[in-house]
Design an enzyme around this catalytic site. Structure first.
Site, short mmCIF file in Angstrom:
data_model
loop_
_atom_site.label_atom_id
_atom_site.label_comp_id
_atom_site.label_asym_id
_atom_site.label_seq_id
_atom_site.Cartn_x
_atom_site.Cartn_y
_atom_site.Cartn_z
N ASP A 1 0.86 -1.40 -0.15
CA ASP A 1 0.06 -0.03 0.06
C ASP A 1 1.00 1.09 0.08
O ASP A 1 1.49 1.68 0.99
CB ASP A 1 -0.96 0.04 1.21
CG ASP A 1 -1.59 1.19 1.48
OD1 ASP A 1 -1.53 2.25 0.66
OD2 ASP A 1 -2.32 1.17 2.49
N LYS B 1 3.18 11.30 -3.45
CA LYS B 1 1.91 10.54 -4.11
C LYS B 1 0.97 11.70 -4.89
O LYS B 1 0.51 11.26 -6.16
CB LYS B 1 0.85 9.65 -3.19
CG LYS B 1 -0.06 8.90 -3.85
CD LYS B 1 -0.51 7.88 -2.97
CE LYS B 1 -1.69 7.07 -3.64
NZ LYS B 1 -2.17 6.06 -2.63
N GLU C 1 -7.40 0.50 -4.78
CA GLU C 1 -7.42 0.50 -3.22
C GLU C 1 -8.48 -0.01 -2.91
O GLU C 1 -8.60 -0.95 -1.76
CB GLU C 1 -6.94 1.72 -2.71
CG GLU C 1 -5.43 2.21 -2.86
CD GLU C 1 -5.00 3.59 -2.76
OE1 GLU C 1 -5.96 4.34 -2.31
OE2 GLU C 1 -3.90 3.82 -2.91
N ASP D 1 -12.88 5.85 2.37
CA ASP D 1 -11.45 5.81 2.53
C ASP D 1 -11.00 7.19 2.89
O ASP D 1 -11.15 7.91 1.85
CB ASP D 1 -10.59 5.08 1.42
CG ASP D 1 -8.83 5.21 1.76
OD1 ASP D 1 -8.71 5.74 2.75
OD2 ASP D 1 -8.34 4.83 0.81
P1 ADP Z 1 -2.96 7.36 3.33
O1 ADP Z 1 -3.98 6.44 2.59
O2 ADP Z 1 -3.34 8.90 3.13
O3 ADP Z 1 -1.53 7.22 3.55
P2 ADP Z 1 -3.65 6.62 6.13
O4 ADP Z 1 -4.54 5.68 5.93
O5 ADP Z 1 -2.19 5.92 6.70
O6 ADP Z 1 -3.33 7.68 4.85
O7 ADP Z 1 -4.31 7.66 7.21
C1 ADP Z 1 -3.54 8.73 7.76
C2 ADP Z 1 -4.20 9.66 8.55
O8 ADP Z 1 -4.82 8.98 9.53
C3 ADP Z 1 -3.47 10.64 9.10
O9 ADP Z 1 -4.08 11.82 9.02
C4 ADP Z 1 -3.41 10.26 10.46
O10 ADP Z 1 -3.21 11.38 11.66
C5 ADP Z 1 -4.82 9.81 10.88
N1 ADP Z 1 -4.75 8.68 11.88
C6 ADP Z 1 -3.82 7.64 12.24
N2 ADP Z 1 -4.16 7.10 13.31
C7 ADP Z 1 -5.47 7.77 13.78
C8 ADP Z 1 -6.00 7.71 14.99
N3 ADP Z 1 -5.92 6.81 15.84
N4 ADP Z 1 -7.19 8.58 15.23
C9 ADP Z 1 -7.18 9.46 14.20
N5 ADP Z 1 -6.54 9.70 13.05
C10 ADP Z 1 -5.65 8.64 12.83
MG MG Z 2 -4.62 4.89 1.88
#
Ligand code: ADP
Ligand code: MG
Length: 615
Positions: A22, A84, A182, A204
């Protein structure tokens, strides 16, 4: 005397596992099917989420992940985040995004992005490749031979963005089995592909973007009915909202403190509130308390926006909320309890949340990688993702030479070299067949095609490379090229018209008939071998019988008659004995011919003439 001119198929070795990646805007991660269990692979410190951050140092050193992120606030220009968003885009595309980060472009008017760093110019593909390399390194702890991967991309990624992702993988030394959407990966992680049919909605909310996809499942195949989203609506935006709120509360401005530092603290507080009711933010010796109710109030407009987008997607696809069988939550932001509640309320059902929303996409990618690499068999995906029945070519004697084996993941390519069987042959008729049986007459005939017009040569001299190429849609293209460059091509859709039942029946028939088939194959191979020897022998006797004493000639003629007789009997044992006897009798003759040719060569012939006459 060379007899068998067909190369054997290459041995299939036990392959190393393939991984799922991912490649996220905020985080990236890698997962792998290890003995049927999908595991997310951690780095050497035990972290599974790799921040998608790359920091360039003077002299070209590169840090990736947490090490890079740690200095983002102090060194933002050399620390590339959210790369990205730049993939396959021009600087003007990127600058048009709200909240676009503080990238330093080499030329904002260029058609592709290039960034200025202390280590020189870098492009987004190289930056992504650094992230992929780091993930590969993690994967190599499992097996150092891993080199194949399924990489996920947003459903809305266009060709340029997908190509850029593939290029990054190539730079990182990864063979991409498939770019997988995704949302489809998330649905696969929940095993939704095992249902016969249904609609699922993937919600998502990640760091940078919000993506919603409505998938319709039918016979194990996902179709994207509609997608929607907002490229400037994600966890980062919430971080900005909290940062502004905190600066306001504490009467601080951008002049007083590095804004990126405020954002980092805002994010920590936001994540804390998933499990706590409040969190303290400290800026320049001042403190304020962010509570769940303040957070919920701050994010309500953003959450409403995501739900309005869902509404639009449903409308586009003419699907009603009551028609949705599953809602899947993806992305770190969907951990926030308020967001879960709002989504459940809107869809009137509890969303699927059992799998960690950060990991669900990588897990789905790993399952898909395992299937595509042939490690995991999934009947539902049989027709879609692998060659359902072996594909091959009919050889002399009606035996099938299988070129692409059943269950080879698609896309796939395989090449086999063939030759001619008759002197002066300047064309070849290829018969493509599909099935598991050893003889062409027991397989399904797909097509006949000819390759003609190559220079006439002695039997066994021509080299014809036949390549089978099957693409992700199951479209098969066969190309035959003779060494002189003459070529011919044909396209067929091999699974077309074959139902699941037909495939199963064909496989079962090969198992039932396996013994008989193998015996038949041996017989036909031996008969072909015998015929080749007889043909070559006739040719040699025609030109060089004077080299033999009359006794030797008589012995050869008798052995030849015995072989012909054994062929009529169709008894493989008799043929073997007669074949071996004739080979022995002709051994000396072959040596005599060789000596004659060599001595002629010494009288002024070139090496290539010698090679030609040795055939
Ligand atoms: P991407 O697909 O864009 O890489 P992710 O799925 O990794 O993103 O999500 C990242 C986002 O999730 C960030 O904004 C992060 O702050 C938020 N995040 C991660 N853990 C938590 C949590 N426990 N509570 C709220 N937000 C969270
Ligand atoms: Mg993602």
């Amino acid at each position: 005397m060379p007899l068998l001119q067909i190369q054997n198929p290459k041995e299939i070795k036990q392959k190393p596992p393939a991984i799922g990646i991912d490649l996220g805007t905020t985080h990236s991660l890698v997962a792998c099917d290890i003995n049927g269990q999908i595991q997310v692979i951690p780095d050497d410190k035990g972290h599974v989420l790799l921040p998608s951050v790359v920091r360039y140092l003077p002299k070209g050193d590169v840090l990736v992940g947490n090490e890079a992120k740690a200095h983002f606030a102090q060194d933002p220009h050399n620390t590339i985040v959210s790369v990205k968003r730049l993939m396959g885009r021009s600087p003007s595309d990127v600058l048009a995004l709200p909240h676009s980060l503080d990238y330093q472009f080499v030329d904002t008017k260029a058609s592709f992005c290039e960034l200025v760093t202390i280590a020189g110019k870098v492009n987004p593909i190289e930056v992504s490749a650094q992230i992929l390399k780091k993930l590969m390194k993690q994967a190599h702890h499992i097996d150092k031979d891993i080199h194949e991967a399924v990489i996920t991309v947003p459903a809305y990624f266009d060709d340029a963005q997908r190509q850029a992702t593939k290029d990054a993988a190539r730079i990182a030394g990864i063979k991409v089995l498939r770019l997988l959407n995704e949302p489809t990966a998330a649905a696969i992680a929940y095993g939704l592909d095992r249902h016969a049919q249904g609609n699922c909605l993937i919600f998502d909310l990640g760091g940078g973007t919000f993506d919603v996809s409505l998938l319709q499942l039918s016979q194990g195949v996902f179709q994207v009915l509609a997608t929607g989203g907002d490229t400037a609506c994600g966890g980062d935006d919430i971080d900005h909202l909290i940062a502004h709120w905190a600066l306001n509360q504490l009467n601080l401005s951008n002049q007083d403190i590095h804004y990126s530092e405020v954002v980092v603290k805002a994010r920590v507080a936001k994540e804390d509130l998933t499990l706590q009711s409040s969190s303290i933010i400290t800026l320049k010796d001042k403190q304020c308390t962010l509570t769940v109710s303040i957070l919920n109030e701050l994010i309500t407009p953003l959450v409403n926006k995501t739900l309005a987008i869902c509404q639009r997607v449903l409308k586009d696809a003419a699907v009603m909320i009551s028609d949705i069988d599953h809602v899947v939550l993806v992305g770190g932001m969907t951990r926030t309890p308020f967001i879960r509640e709002k989504v459940a309320q809107f869809f009137n059902q509890a969303p699927l949340t059992d799998i960690d929303p950060d990991k669900v996409v990588a897990i789905g990618a790993a399952i898909s990688a395992s299937i595509l690499s042939g490690h995991r068999v999934d009947n539902n995906m049989l027709l879609l993702d692998v060659v359902p029945l072996s594909l091959g070519i009919e050889m002399m004697g009606g035996v099938v030479e299988k070129i692409l084996m059943r269950n080879t993941p698609i896309p796939a390519t395989a090449t086999q070299t063939f030759t001619t069987s008759v002197d002066g042959q300047n064309g070849l008729s290829l018969h493509l067949v599909q099935g598991e049986r050893e003889l062409a007459k027991d397989c399904r005939s797909l097509a006949h095609f000819d390759l003609s017009g190559f220079p006439a040569m002695p039997a066994g001299k021509a080299r014809i490379d036949v390549t089978f190429r099957i693409d992700t849609d199951g479209l098969l293209e066969i190309e035959a090229i003779e060494a002189s460059g003459v070529k011919s091509k044909i396209c067929v859709k091999p699974s077309y018209g074959l139902t699941d039942e037909a495939v199963t029946a064909l496989i079962e028939s090969s198992i039932t008939n396996a013994e008989e088939d193998i015996a038949n194959r041996k017989l036909y191979e031996r008969m072909t071998e015998a015929n080749q020897l007889l043909m070559s022998l006739d040719k040699a006797l025609g030109t060089d019988s004077a080299l033999l004493s009359s006794i030797k000639l008589e012995e050869i003629i008798q052995a030849k008659a015995a072989l012909l007789q054994s062929l009529d009997s169709k008894d493989v044992k008799k043929i073997n004995i007669a074949l071996e006897a004739l080979e022995n009798k002709t051994q000396e003759f072959a040596e005599l011919r060789l000596n004659t040719i060599l001595s002629q060569a010494l009288m002024g012939k070139s090496i290539s003439d010698i090679e030609n006459s040795l055939v």
